[in-house]
Design a protein around this motif. Structure first.
Motif, mmCIF file in Angstrom:
data_model
loop_
_atom_site.group_PDB
_atom_site.id
_atom_site.type_symbol
_atom_site.label_atom_id
_atom_site.label_comp_id
_atom_site.label_asym_id
_atom_site.label_seq_id
_atom_site.Cartn_x
_atom_site.Cartn_y
_atom_site.Cartn_z
ATOM 1 N N UNK A 1 48.251 45.526 31.984
ATOM 2 C CA UNK A 1 48.382 46.093 33.331
ATOM 3 C C UNK A 1 49.367 45.293 34.185
ATOM 4 N N UNK A 2 49.831 44.155 33.681
ATOM 5 C CA UNK A 2 50.705 43.253 34.424
ATOM 6 C C UNK A 2 50.108 42.937 35.805
ATOM 7 N N UNK A 3 48.911 42.354 35.798
ATOM 8 C CA UNK A 3 48.227 42.113 37.077
ATOM 9 C C UNK A 3 48.899 41.034 37.914
ATOM 10 N N UNK A 4 48.723 41.145 39.200
ATOM 11 C CA UNK A 4 49.096 40.059 40.099
ATOM 12 C C UNK A 4 48.118 38.922 39.807
ATOM 13 N N UNK A 5 48.624 37.716 39.658
ATOM 14 C CA UNK A 5 47.769 36.588 39.321
ATOM 15 C C UNK A 5 47.615 35.677 40.535
ATOM 16 N N UNK A 6 46.371 35.496 40.944
ATOM 17 C CA UNK A 6 46.036 34.592 42.039
ATOM 18 C C UNK A 6 45.839 33.209 41.427
ATOM 19 N N UNK A 7 46.632 32.217 41.855
ATOM 20 C CA UNK A 7 46.458 30.886 41.291
ATOM 21 C C UNK A 7 45.102 30.303 41.661
ATOM 22 N N UNK A 8 44.496 29.631 40.719
ATOM 23 C CA UNK A 8 43.208 29.007 40.967
ATOM 24 C C UNK A 8 42.420 28.912 39.684
ATOM 25 N N UNK A 9 41.260 28.320 39.777
ATOM 26 C CA UNK A 9 40.409 28.160 38.601
ATOM 27 C C UNK A 9 38.981 28.558 38.959
ATOM 28 N N UNK B 1 35.175 30.325 44.436
ATOM 29 C CA UNK B 1 35.582 30.032 45.811
ATOM 30 C C UNK B 1 35.809 31.343 46.572
ATOM 31 N N UNK B 2 35.133 31.539 47.688
ATOM 32 C CA UNK B 2 35.356 32.756 48.471
ATOM 33 C C UNK B 2 36.829 32.954 48.858
ATOM 34 N N UNK B 3 37.582 31.871 49.006
ATOM 35 C CA UNK B 3 39.008 32.001 49.330
ATOM 36 C C UNK B 3 39.763 32.707 48.200
ATOM 37 N N UNK B 4 39.368 32.449 46.949
ATOM 38 C CA UNK B 4 39.999 33.154 45.833
ATOM 39 C C UNK B 4 39.669 34.644 45.875
ATOM 40 N N UNK B 5 38.450 34.961 46.262
ATOM 41 C CA UNK B 5 38.057 36.371 46.364
ATOM 42 C C UNK B 5 38.825 37.068 47.479
ATOM 43 N N UNK C 1 43.701 33.283 34.577
ATOM 44 C CA UNK C 1 42.916 33.022 33.384
ATOM 45 C C UNK C 1 41.557 33.696 33.317
ATOM 46 N N UNK C 2 41.184 34.491 34.324
ATOM 47 C CA UNK C 2 39.843 35.077 34.297
ATOM 48 C C UNK C 2 39.865 36.554 34.693
ATOM 49 N N UNK C 3 39.943 37.458 33.707
ATOM 50 C CA UNK C 3 39.983 38.883 34.015
ATOM 51 C C UNK C 3 38.655 39.452 34.512
ATOM 52 N N UNK C 4 37.608 38.604 34.569
ATOM 53 C CA UNK C 4 36.340 39.050 35.150
ATOM 54 C C UNK C 4 36.107 38.430 36.528
#
Length: 161
Positions: free
Chosen positions: A133-141, A82-86, A101-104
């Protein structure tokens, strides 16, 4: 900001060369590039088609070395991202950021290079490397196309668009 689309890897479970697997009459990588453009990113392919990339960190490192700037990293096997996730990745707080859940499907910057290089030398798992790295996590799938079953579902979805 650039979207570094990782096209290396073997893709043996989906018939090889994942980036060019046919999806709705187009290579799968083009779907990812379209999503990046829709998010306002400049898509650039990173990697090789020979399948020499044996660890996903190699692609992330190559992208960061090539551009020496913050990049959104995308695997070539996420055709329906989803472009909104990007956009959420772009707008996340400074530092590493990834879609849940997706480091790529993530945003990294050159300050992460030393950490990634050390992890690659140890062949450390990607998820553990990014978690450190304790990344900020954007919710989504974001669903990846990793198996023949995933590819069949993706082809059905592409045909319905």
């Amino acid at each position: 900001m650039r979207a570094a689309i990782l096209i290396g890897g073997r893709g043996s479970r989906v018939g090889g060369d994942k980036a060019n697997v046919d999806l709705g009459g187009r290579p799968m990588v083009e779907w990812v590039e379209d999503a990046a453009r829709a998010a306002g990113l400049e898509p650039v392919r990173v990697g090789d088609r020979a399948g020499d990339v044996t660890h996903p960190l190699a692609g992330v490192i190559a992208a960061l070395e090539r551009f020496d700037e913050t990049v959104v990293v995308l695997a070539c096997d996420v055709p329906f991202v989803d472009p909104a996730l990007l956009r959420a990745l772009v707008n996340a707080p400074p530092g590493a950021a990834m879609v849940e859940g997706n480091p790529l499907v993530a945003r990294y910057d050159p300050t992460h290079l030393r950490h990634f290089r050390a992890a690659l030398l140890q062949e450390a798992p990607l998820r553990a490397t990014v978690a450190a790295l304790d990344p900020f996590v954007v919710p989504g799938h974001v669903g990846n196309v990793n198996s023949p079953e995933d590819l069949a579902r993706a082809r059905e979805r592409a045909a319905s668009r």
